[in-house]
Design a protein around this motif. Structure first.
Motif, PDB file in Angstrom:
ATOM      1  N   VAL B  23       0.839  -1.198   0.000  1.00  0.00           N
ATOM      2  CA  VAL B  23       0.000   0.000   0.000  1.00  0.00           C
ATOM      3  C   VAL B  23       0.874   1.247   0.000  1.00  0.00           C
ATOM      4  CG1 VAL B  23      -1.555   1.375   1.442  1.00  0.00           C
ATOM      5  CG2 VAL B  23      -2.048  -1.035   1.020  1.00  0.00           C
ATOM      6  N   SER B  24       1.923   1.186   0.788  1.00  0.00           N
ATOM      7  CA  SER B  24       2.831   2.327   0.873  1.00  0.00           C
ATOM      8  C   SER B  24       3.472   2.632  -0.482  1.00  0.00           C
ATOM      9  CB  SER B  24       3.904   2.025   1.918  1.00  0.00           C
ATOM     10  OG  SER B  24       4.648   3.174   2.191  1.00  0.00           O
ATOM     11  N   ALA B  25       3.925   1.579  -1.137  1.00  0.00           N
ATOM     12  CA  ALA B  25       4.531   1.754  -2.464  1.00  0.00           C
ATOM     13  C   ALA B  25       3.523   2.327  -3.442  1.00  0.00           C
ATOM     14  CB  ALA B  25       5.067   0.415  -2.973  1.00  0.00           C
ATOM     15  N   ALA B  26       2.303   1.812  -3.380  1.00  0.00           N
ATOM     16  CA  ALA B  26       1.267   2.273  -4.305  1.00  0.00           C
ATOM     17  C   ALA B  26       0.929   3.743  -4.050  1.00  0.00           C
ATOM     18  CB  ALA B  26       0.018   1.401  -4.163  1.00  0.00           C
ATOM     19  N   ILE B  27       0.815   4.116  -2.796  1.00  0.00           N
ATOM     20  CA  ILE B  27       0.506   5.513  -2.461  1.00  0.00           C
ATOM     21  C   ILE B  27       1.602   6.441  -2.984  1.00  0.00           C
ATOM     22  CG2 ILE B  27       0.305   7.158  -0.545  1.00  0.00           C
ATOM     23  CD1 ILE B  27      -1.204   5.007   1.000  1.00  0.00           C
ATOM     24  N   ASP B  28       2.837   6.022  -2.817  1.00  0.00           N
ATOM     25  CA  ASP B  28       3.953   6.828  -3.323  1.00  0.00           C
ATOM     26  C   ASP B  28       3.810   7.093  -4.822  1.00  0.00           C
ATOM     27  OD1 ASP B  28       5.135   7.070  -0.894  1.00  0.00           O
ATOM     28  OD2 ASP B  28       6.639   5.516  -1.200  1.00  0.00           O
ATOM     29  N   ILE B  29       3.512   6.026  -5.535  1.00  0.00           N
ATOM     30  CA  ILE B  29       3.408   6.154  -6.996  1.00  0.00           C
ATOM     31  C   ILE B  29       2.263   7.085  -7.378  1.00  0.00           C
ATOM     32  CG2 ILE B  29       2.862   4.902  -9.110  1.00  0.00           C
ATOM     33  CD1 ILE B  29       4.328   2.481  -7.871  1.00  0.00           C
ATOM     34  N   VAL B  30       1.097   6.861  -6.772  1.00  0.00           N
ATOM     35  CA  VAL B  30      -0.063   7.686  -7.095  1.00  0.00           C
ATOM     36  C   VAL B  30       0.205   9.141  -6.719  1.00  0.00           C
ATOM     37  CG1 VAL B  30      -2.480   8.150  -6.543  1.00  0.00           C
ATOM     38  CG2 VAL B  30      -1.702   5.804  -6.893  1.00  0.00           C
ATOM     39  N   ALA B  31       0.804   9.352  -5.551  1.00  0.00           N
ATOM     40  CA  ALA B  31       1.068  10.717  -5.102  1.00  0.00           C
ATOM     41  C   ALA B  31       1.970  11.448  -6.086  1.00  0.00           C
ATOM     42  CB  ALA B  31       1.703  10.699  -3.711  1.00  0.00           C
ATOM     43  N   CYS B  68      -5.535   1.532  -0.506  1.00  0.00           N
ATOM     44  CA  CYS B  68      -4.817   2.821  -0.453  1.00  0.00           C
ATOM     45  C   CYS B  68      -5.770   3.944  -0.037  1.00  0.00           C
ATOM     46  CB  CYS B  68      -4.207   3.145  -1.814  1.00  0.00           C
ATOM     47  SG  CYS B  68      -2.904   2.015  -2.340  1.00  0.00           S
ATOM     48  N   ASP B  69      -6.950   3.956  -0.633  1.00  0.00           N
ATOM     49  CA  ASP B  69      -7.947   4.973  -0.281  1.00  0.00           C
ATOM     50  C   ASP B  69      -8.175   5.002   1.224  1.00  0.00           C
ATOM     51  OD1 ASP B  69      -8.173   5.403  -2.969  1.00  0.00           O
ATOM     52  OD2 ASP B  69     -10.215   4.647  -3.169  1.00  0.00           O
ATOM     53  N   THR B  70      -8.404   3.819   1.768  1.00  0.00           N
ATOM     54  CA  THR B  70      -8.690   3.719   3.203  1.00  0.00           C
ATOM     55  C   THR B  70      -7.524   4.244   4.036  1.00  0.00           C
ATOM     56  OG1 THR B  70     -10.038   1.770   2.754  1.00  0.00           O
ATOM     57  CG2 THR B  70      -9.360   2.134   5.044  1.00  0.00           C
ATOM     58  N   ALA B  71      -6.323   3.824   3.650  1.00  0.00           N
ATOM     59  CA  ALA B  71      -5.137   4.257   4.392  1.00  0.00           C
ATOM     60  C   ALA B  71      -4.994   5.776   4.357  1.00  0.00           C
ATOM     61  CB  ALA B  71      -3.893   3.582   3.806  1.00  0.00           C
ATOM     62  N   GLU B  73      -7.348   8.004   3.745  1.00  0.00           N
ATOM     63  CA  GLU B  73      -8.452   8.618   4.483  1.00  0.00           C
ATOM     64  C   GLU B  73      -8.068   8.753   5.962  1.00  0.00           C
ATOM     65  OE1 GLU B  73     -13.014   7.381   5.002  1.00  0.00           O
ATOM     66  OE2 GLU B  73     -12.307   7.053   2.948  1.00  0.00           O
ATOM     67  N   ARG B  74      -7.517   7.685   6.497  1.00  0.00           N
ATOM     68  CA  ARG B  74      -7.092   7.702   7.898  1.00  0.00           C
ATOM     69  C   ARG B  74      -5.992   8.730   8.138  1.00  0.00           C
ATOM     70  NH1 ARG B  74      -8.297   2.100   9.009  1.00  0.00           N
ATOM     71  NH2 ARG B  74      -6.529   1.391   7.768  1.00  0.00           N
ATOM     72  N   GLU B  75      -4.993   8.730   7.284  1.00  0.00           N
ATOM     73  CA  GLU B  75      -3.859   9.642   7.469  1.00  0.00           C
ATOM     74  C   GLU B  75      -4.303  11.100   7.421  1.00  0.00           C
ATOM     75  OE1 GLU B  75      -0.739   9.123   8.188  1.00  0.00           O
ATOM     76  OE2 GLU B  75      -0.595   6.943   8.008  1.00  0.00           O
ATOM     77  N   VAL B  76      -5.149  11.408   6.440  1.00  0.00           N
ATOM     78  CA  VAL B  76      -5.604  12.793   6.299  1.00  0.00           C
ATOM     79  C   VAL B  76      -6.409  13.221   7.523  1.00  0.00           C
ATOM     80  CG1 VAL B  76      -7.147  14.309   4.982  1.00  0.00           C
ATOM     81  CG2 VAL B  76      -5.534  12.819   3.781  1.00  0.00           C
ATOM     82  N   ALA B  77      -7.240  12.315   8.009  1.00  0.00           N
ATOM     83  CA  ALA B  77      -8.013  12.622   9.219  1.00  0.00           C
ATOM     84  C   ALA B  77      -7.074  12.925  10.383  1.00  0.00           C
ATOM     85  CB  ALA B  77      -8.936  11.455   9.560  1.00  0.00           C
ATOM     86  N   ALA B  78      -6.007  12.138  10.482  1.00  0.00           N
ATOM     87  CA  ALA B  78      -5.045  12.344  11.564  1.00  0.00           C
ATOM     88  C   ALA B  78      -4.345  13.691  11.426  1.00  0.00           C
ATOM     89  CB  ALA B  78      -4.023  11.209  11.562  1.00  0.00           C
ATOM     90  N   ILE B  79      -3.971  14.031  10.204  1.00  0.00           N
ATOM     91  CA  ILE B  79      -3.300  15.315   9.976  1.00  0.00           C
ATOM     92  C   ILE B  79      -4.230  16.470  10.338  1.00  0.00           C
ATOM     93  CG2 ILE B  79      -2.298  16.827   8.227  1.00  0.00           C
ATOM     94  CD1 ILE B  79      -1.427  14.241   6.733  1.00  0.00           C
ATOM     95  N   PHE B  80      -5.476  16.362   9.902  1.00  0.00           N
ATOM     96  CA  PHE B  80      -6.438  17.408  10.212  1.00  0.00           C
ATOM     97  C   PHE B  80      -6.607  17.565  11.710  1.00  0.00           C
ATOM     98  CE2 PHE B  80      -7.936  18.618   6.115  1.00  0.00           C
ATOM     99  CZ  PHE B  80      -8.658  19.778   6.341  1.00  0.00           C
ATOM    100  N   TYR B 113       0.183  12.139   1.281  1.00  0.00           N
ATOM    101  CA  TYR B 113      -1.202  11.745   1.497  1.00  0.00           C
ATOM    102  C   TYR B 113      -2.160  12.768   0.898  1.00  0.00           C
ATOM    103  CZ  TYR B 113       1.021   8.389   4.543  1.00  0.00           C
ATOM    104  OH  TYR B 113       1.824   7.390   5.020  1.00  0.00           O
ATOM    105  N   PHE B 114      -1.755  14.022   0.942  1.00  0.00           N
ATOM    106  CA  PHE B 114      -2.594  15.042   0.301  1.00  0.00           C
ATOM    107  C   PHE B 114      -2.473  14.967  -1.214  1.00  0.00           C
ATOM    108  CE2 PHE B 114      -2.863  16.836   4.505  1.00  0.00           C
ATOM    109  CZ  PHE B 114      -4.136  17.377   4.514  1.00  0.00           C
TER     110      PHE B 114
END
Lengths: 211, 211
Positions: B23-31, B68-71, B73-80, B113-114
DNA sequence: TTTATTATTATACAAATGTATAATTAATTC
DNA sequence: GAATTAATTATACATTTGTATAATAATAAA
């Protein structure tokens, strides 16, 4: 004009018309579904020609995209000229109102060019950066003129103000599906544009939340 | 913990770790390059496993994206929560200053994450709309609290104010390459964030151009 | 240690898509 | 009308990429 023709070449209009149709079809696709969804076969089908012909005219997908970029650059410049180009008179409120009217009249029917511009702005290749730079300069001129009109002290560096304006202009274009889903109607209906531009004008003149 | 194990199943940590890596690798690529550039082979290579294993854990590309979406979503909520969650004290200017500090501290290192959220916001499928709706509500709560803090009359409908805020937050994320190109440095360097947020705060409190 | 289950890989398949080429049709000039 | 050139199509090819399947290796329980 006749001396313009060369041996064996059919009249130029046909070629121009074909290119226009193909570019137009491609812009439609990109505006609605992004560059990812742009494929040469669909463009060919939409314009009712063969795949080979698209390649014949534009050489490659990059060539087709380049032609679209140029066309959109021109259209956006024209829209900006129509909306922001005339000299302003009256109070700030009157000016905002008139600008809103122009926005609705000009932007609404030609929204696809801004949708394309939004997609272009998310690319990371050289042509896209160059097109975007042109757009940035256009907005910059507008923002700095607004600054003068408002009789406010010119900022040392308006770069971020220009970007804020761009975010507010391209945001609705890029997030259109999400906005549609949340407000339950289309972002670029005239009525909806009016509500949004009103909110934006208030923010630009006196902050986000003040009434 | 031992009673947590089932017949023939290796300890759960391995599976969890693998999923996290993928998931981490995928998020990096999408970001960095968007959903278009996300392909399962590259994810596999980045996580140093085989293509088949990615499919084994997530079933399909859609499954991987969903994780990835779920992960995110959680991270952004935490940042907020970290940036906007604490109760505010002091003048509006002091609050803005403190918020700016938190933004730089919290957002800068977790910008990916953003960036992912920005890409997600441009999708048009149901999961994306649902995730975005959650994000919208989070921002809405924040904006309405800002409204209260500022002692200003609550607006009948803050929808557009919320969207304006979202445009200003996701704009820099989505247009990062263009901005980088124009300002000649990275949009999410702490110094640059500060300049932008200062400009934004001024706009949110007193309009775009006023000094 | 044997067995069952999971983790992991290797390989193949099919669809989508940009590119390339040759053939055919249409238009234009002489 | 013949020759020439452009317009247009049909077809094939190679790459990318998600999906599917079977085989192998690792792990844990008995």
């Amino acid at each position: 004009m006749s001396h313009n023709r060369k041996v064996g070449r059919p009249k130029a209009n046909k070629q121009i018309d074909r290119c226009y149709d193909l570019v137009s079809a491609a812009i439609d696709i990109v505006a609605k579904r992004g560059f990812t969804s742009l494929n040469m076969r669909e463009v060919a089908i939409k314009a009712d020609v063969s795949l080979g012909l698209v390649r014949h005219y534009f050489g490659s997908k990059a060539g087709l995209i380049s032609a679209c970029d140029t066309a959109v650059e021109r259209e956006v410049a024209a829209i900006f000229a129509a909306v922001f180009g005339r000299s302003e008179t009256g109070s700030a409120e009157q000016q905002v109102e008139e600008m809103t009217q122009r926005l609705i009249a000009e932007v609404s029917p030609k929204i696809k060019y801004f949708q394309y511009l939004g997609q272009l702005a998310m690319r990371n290749d050289k042509p896209a950066r160059e097109s975007f730079a042109v757009y940035f300069e256009t907005v910059k001129v507008f923002v700095e003129r607004l600054d003068t009109v408002q009789q406010l002290p010119q900022q040392r560096d308006s770069t971020w103000a220009v970007f804020q304006f761009i975010f507010l202009q391209l945001g609705p274009v890029l997030l259109q599906p999400q906005i549609n889903s949340i407000i339950g109607r289309d972002t670029f209906e005239p009525e909806v544009i009016r509500a949004r531009v009103t909110s934006m004008s208030r923010m630009l003149t006196s902050g986000l939340l003040s009434a």
